[in-house]
Design a protein around this motif. Structure first.
Motif, PDB file in Angstrom:
ATOM      1  N   LEU A 166       0.833  -1.213   0.000  1.00  0.00           N
ATOM      2  CA  LEU A 166       0.000   0.000   0.000  1.00  0.00           C
ATOM      3  C   LEU A 166       0.865   1.260   0.000  1.00  0.00           C
ATOM      4  N   ALA A 185      -8.770   3.057   0.466  1.00  0.00           N
ATOM      5  CA  ALA A 185      -7.896   1.922   0.174  1.00  0.00           C
ATOM      6  C   ALA A 185      -7.837   0.975   1.361  1.00  0.00           C
ATOM      7  N   LYS A 186      -7.730   1.526   2.569  1.00  0.00           N
ATOM      8  CA  LYS A 186      -7.694   0.690   3.777  1.00  0.00           C
ATOM      9  C   LYS A 186      -8.976  -0.133   3.910  1.00  0.00           C
ATOM     10  N   VAL A 206       3.594  -1.418   3.858  1.00  0.00           N
ATOM     11  CA  VAL A 206       3.344  -0.031   3.458  1.00  0.00           C
ATOM     12  C   VAL A 206       4.678   0.638   3.142  1.00  0.00           C
TER      13      VAL A 206
END
Length: 469
Positions: A166, A185-186, A206
């Motif tokens: 991400l 997105a999360k 991430v």
């Protein structure tokens, strides 16, 4: 005087008649002996099938003594090797003349066994190729590396690893339809992870989540690359906590993230391991890395992971680069611009596995059917060849008896009868042997086909249910 002569004539006539009667009585006395011999012969005949028990052939009459090679009778392997000189329905005029000479040159007064051996040398069916096909046909159906005795080698035993990368660069703080890109997105990744089937592993890395987007923080931000959820089964609480550990911050070290993912999955190798990477990013590499090279190296490594890119609100320049990254990683690229598009794409990726299972099932069902049909029709065709060729040879040999008889080749009528019995027994022996062998192998084929069909369908249904769209 005349009377005396008459008396003598009468006396002589009486004596002559008595002599004839005596001869007649002697002949009648000989009849019972012949009858007893005939009855003795009849006692050696099987009353049920009319076939005489095999009697010992005098040495002077045995085929090997007469110069006639003895033909096989009960040994199918030897019968298969015997091939006659002629095929009646393929004979030329010249061959017909040659056959007539061969028949004429056969010994006179042959026993049934001798005549049978001559007939075999002339008309024995060439069934060697058909017999070879039946003997060598393997009735076992195989798919992949499985055998009928083992469990099918299916993706059910796969270890599926999903690595989520991400982008947490500062641009992910931007807004799109539905809300902030990072929050959307999360939420999409949370939903995707929660829907993964039991047994699948997931991890979350991430990048760009430290520092700021300033030049002063570039080095620190480009070095920020962290696993916030270790590879393992999905745990809702821990996964939720991992998503709360970061916020959009700095630069975009995409290449470094892909290279790090290769290290994350380094131990996940093998035929039964499937590695899938999803990169969610809203922009191109900004840390001077080469994400295309990184994706290509990952795809070509022993890990053999596919790299899928989700471009979230990416401009044209960014889309071009991200498409190249996905292509190099043997994956797919998808552009999304809103919450609904992002969620829809993740659902599509999830259901893609459903269609892969369906395709897997169909491929194997057709493979099983194709192999089964090949085995069945190979056996059927070969058995038909054996049957019809042997039957034709039998008919030719049966017809040959009349030529033998007309030319005086049989020792007697019993020899002719024995000849017919041997010819019939030969054809019955060959037909029954290969019929039983074909039935045995075909039963094996049917049992394995049913077993594999059932296993494939059940396995497919079980796994498709996990990914039902």
């Amino acid at each position: 005087m005349k009377i005396s002569r008459l008396i003598w004539v009468v006396i002589l006539g009486i004596l002559f008649m008595a002599f004839l009667a005596g001869c007649s009585n002697d002949e009648e006395a000989a009849v019972p002996e012949e009858t007893e011999a005939a009855e003795a012969d009849q006692q050696e005949t099987d009353p049920e099938n009319g076939i005489e028990d095999e009697k010992e052939v005098p040495e002077s009459e045995a085929p090997e003594e007469s110069g006639i090679p003895e033909a096989a009778l009960h040994n199918v392997e030897e019968i298969v090797k015997e091939k006659g000189k002629y095929v009646s329905n393929e004979m030329t005029d010249e061959q017909k003349e040659e056959l007539a000479k061969d028949v004429e040159s056969a010994p006179d007064g042959m026993t049934g066994e001798e005549a049978y051996s001559v007939a075999v040398s002339l008309f024995a069916a060439d069934i060697e190729e058909a017999a070879r096909i039946i003997n060598e046909t393997n009735p076992v159906i195989k798919i992949d590396s499985a055998t009928p005795e083992d469990e099918i080698d299916i993706p059910e035993t796969e270890t599926v690893n999903v690595a989520l990368l991400l982008d947490a660069s500062g641009s992910m703080a931007g807004e799109v339809s539905g809300g902030q890109k990072m929050e959307l997105a999360k939420a999409a990744l949370q939903s995707y992870a929660s829907d993964l089937p039991e047994g699948a592993n997931i991890m979350l890395r991430v990048y760009g989540h430290e520092g700021t987007g300033t030049d002063a923080d570039k080095a620190m931000s480009c070095a920020s690359n962290e696993v916030v959820y270790e590879l393992g089964g999905y745990d809702e609480q821990k996964f939720t906590e991992s998503l709360g550990k970061f916020a959009p911050a700095g630069w975009t070290p995409l290449a470094a993230a892909i290279e790090a993912a290769e290290e994350d999955l380094n131990g996940q190798k093998g035929d039964n391991v499937r590695n899938v990477i999803y990169v969610v990013s809203d922009g191109i590499e900004t840390c001077d890395g080469d994400p295309v090279a990184a994706a290509a190296a990952l795809a070509e490594s022993d890990i053999q992971a596919e790299v899928n890119i989700i471009g979230f609100d990416v401009d044209n320049e960014g889309q071009k680069q991200l498409e190249e990254v996905a292509k190099a990683g043997n994956g797919q690229y998808k552009s999304v611009y809103s919450e609904s598009e992002l969620n829809e794409y993740m659902k599509q990726e999830y259901s893609r596995l459903y269609w892969e299972w369906l395709a897997w099932s169909n491929d194997r069902i057709f493979d099983i059917l194709e192999q089964s049909n090949d085995i069945h029709f190979d056996l059927l065709a070969a058995n038909n060849d054996v049957y019809f060729l042997s039957l034709a040879a039998k008919n030719d040999m049966i017809s040959l008896q009349y030529d033998f008889k007309d030319l005086g080749k049989f020792k007697d009528s019993e020899a002719q009868k024995r000849y017919v019995e041997l010819v019939t027994l030969r054809e019955d022996t060959v037909r029954d042997h290969f019929k039983q062998e074909v039935e045995r192998k075909d039963n094996i084929r049917k049992e394995i086909k049913e077993k594999l069909d059932k296993q494939v369908r059940e396995t497919s249904e079980e796994n498709k249910d996990k990914y039902t769209p």
